[in-house]
Write a protein that holds these residues in place. Sequence first.
Motif, PDB file in Angstrom:
ATOM      1  N   GLN A 123       0.861  -1.155  -0.020  1.00 33.28           N
ATOM      2  CA  GLN A 123      -0.198  -0.052   0.046  1.00 33.28           C
ATOM      3  C   GLN A 123       0.960   1.215   0.030  1.00 33.28           C
ATOM      4  N   VAL A 124       1.921   1.310   0.819  1.00 41.30           N
ATOM      5  CA  VAL A 124       2.738   2.428   0.875  1.00 41.30           C
ATOM      6  C   VAL A 124       3.629   2.566  -0.289  1.00 41.30           C
ATOM      7  N   THR A 125       4.022   1.444  -0.995  1.00 40.02           N
ATOM      8  CA  THR A 125       4.595   1.514  -2.399  1.00 40.02           C
ATOM      9  C   THR A 125       3.878   2.206  -3.280  1.00 40.02           C
ATOM     10  N   SER A 126       2.497   1.628  -3.316  1.00 43.20           N
ATOM     11  CA  SER A 126       1.605   2.262  -4.424  1.00 43.20           C
ATOM     12  C   SER A 126       1.259   3.683  -4.357  1.00 43.20           C
ATOM     13  N   GLU A 127       0.989   3.896  -2.936  1.00 42.93           N
ATOM     14  CA  GLU A 127       0.756   5.483  -2.603  1.00 42.93           C
ATOM     15  C   GLU A 127       2.083   6.195  -2.997  1.00 42.93           C
ATOM     16  N   ALA A 128       3.098   5.700  -2.680  1.00 47.74           N
ATOM     17  CA  ALA A 128       4.400   6.625  -3.256  1.00 47.74           C
ATOM     18  C   ALA A 128       4.619   6.534  -4.600  1.00 47.74           C
ATOM     19  N   ASN A 129       4.284   5.551  -5.535  1.00 46.68           N
ATOM     20  CA  ASN A 129       4.251   5.574  -6.879  1.00 46.68           C
ATOM     21  C   ASN A 129       3.304   6.805  -7.269  1.00 46.68           C
ATOM     22  N   ARG A 130       2.066   6.580  -6.889  1.00 48.23           N
ATOM     23  CA  ARG A 130       1.060   7.480  -7.277  1.00 48.23           C
ATOM     24  C   ARG A 130       1.514   8.886  -7.054  1.00 48.23           C
ATOM     25  N   HIS A 131       2.154   9.165  -5.752  1.00 50.31           N
ATOM     26  CA  HIS A 131       2.564  10.573  -5.572  1.00 50.31           C
ATOM     27  C   HIS A 131       3.849  10.983  -6.542  1.00 50.31           C
ATOM     28  N   ILE A 132       4.710  10.095  -6.770  1.00 48.34           N
ATOM     29  CA  ILE A 132       5.594  10.072  -7.948  1.00 48.34           C
ATOM     30  C   ILE A 132       5.190  10.369  -9.168  1.00 48.34           C
ATOM     31  N   ASP A 133       4.245   9.945  -9.530  1.00 50.91           N
ATOM     32  CA  ASP A 133       3.468  10.171 -10.866  1.00 50.91           C
ATOM     33  C   ASP A 133       2.635  11.558 -10.803  1.00 50.91           C
ATOM     34  N   ASN A 134       2.122  11.765  -9.817  1.00 51.38           N
ATOM     35  CA  ASN A 134       1.552  12.991  -9.686  1.00 51.38           C
ATOM     36  C   ASN A 134       2.735  14.179  -9.681  1.00 51.38           C
ATOM     37  N   ILE A 135       3.760  13.984  -8.870  1.00 52.49           N
ATOM     38  CA  ILE A 135       5.141  14.914  -9.041  1.00 52.49           C
ATOM     39  C   ILE A 135       5.765  14.964 -10.420  1.00 52.49           C
TER      40      ILE A 135
END
Length: 160
Positions: A123-135
Amino acid sequence: MANETVKGSGVTKGILIGGAIGAAAALLFAPKAGKELRSDIARKSSDATDYAKRQGTLLAEQAKSTAVVCGEKASAIGSKVQEIAIKAKDAALIHQDAIKETAATAVAETKEAVAEVKDHAHQVTSEANRHIDNIKNEAAENRNDAMKSTNSVTGSNFSN
């Protein structure tokens, strides 16, 4: 009880020996005729022999009864030791089963905790990837905006 028998045995021997010596001395120093003296010595010797036999028989009976009591006590102690050994073995088996159950529970709970940690990590990895994509998207938008601004600033300078 054994010490009492040994002490009693020493006292008995002392009485026998002292009695024999005293009787012999009394007979030898008494003013009697030879035949009468020999008769008294024979009688006293016979009495001392009878007394020694009675005491020997008594001591033998005491030794036998002591041996029987010791045998019974040893048998009782042996039975108690066996009983305690069986109880100890049973207790060890009971505790062994409890330890196995506790270990199995600990292993199961550890596996559950590991699975929960893995899920949380995903979950943390997915959220981090989503944030990275957003960034990345925001950075790309900012770059595009910056390029437009640069182009518009550059384009307006040339038109002036």
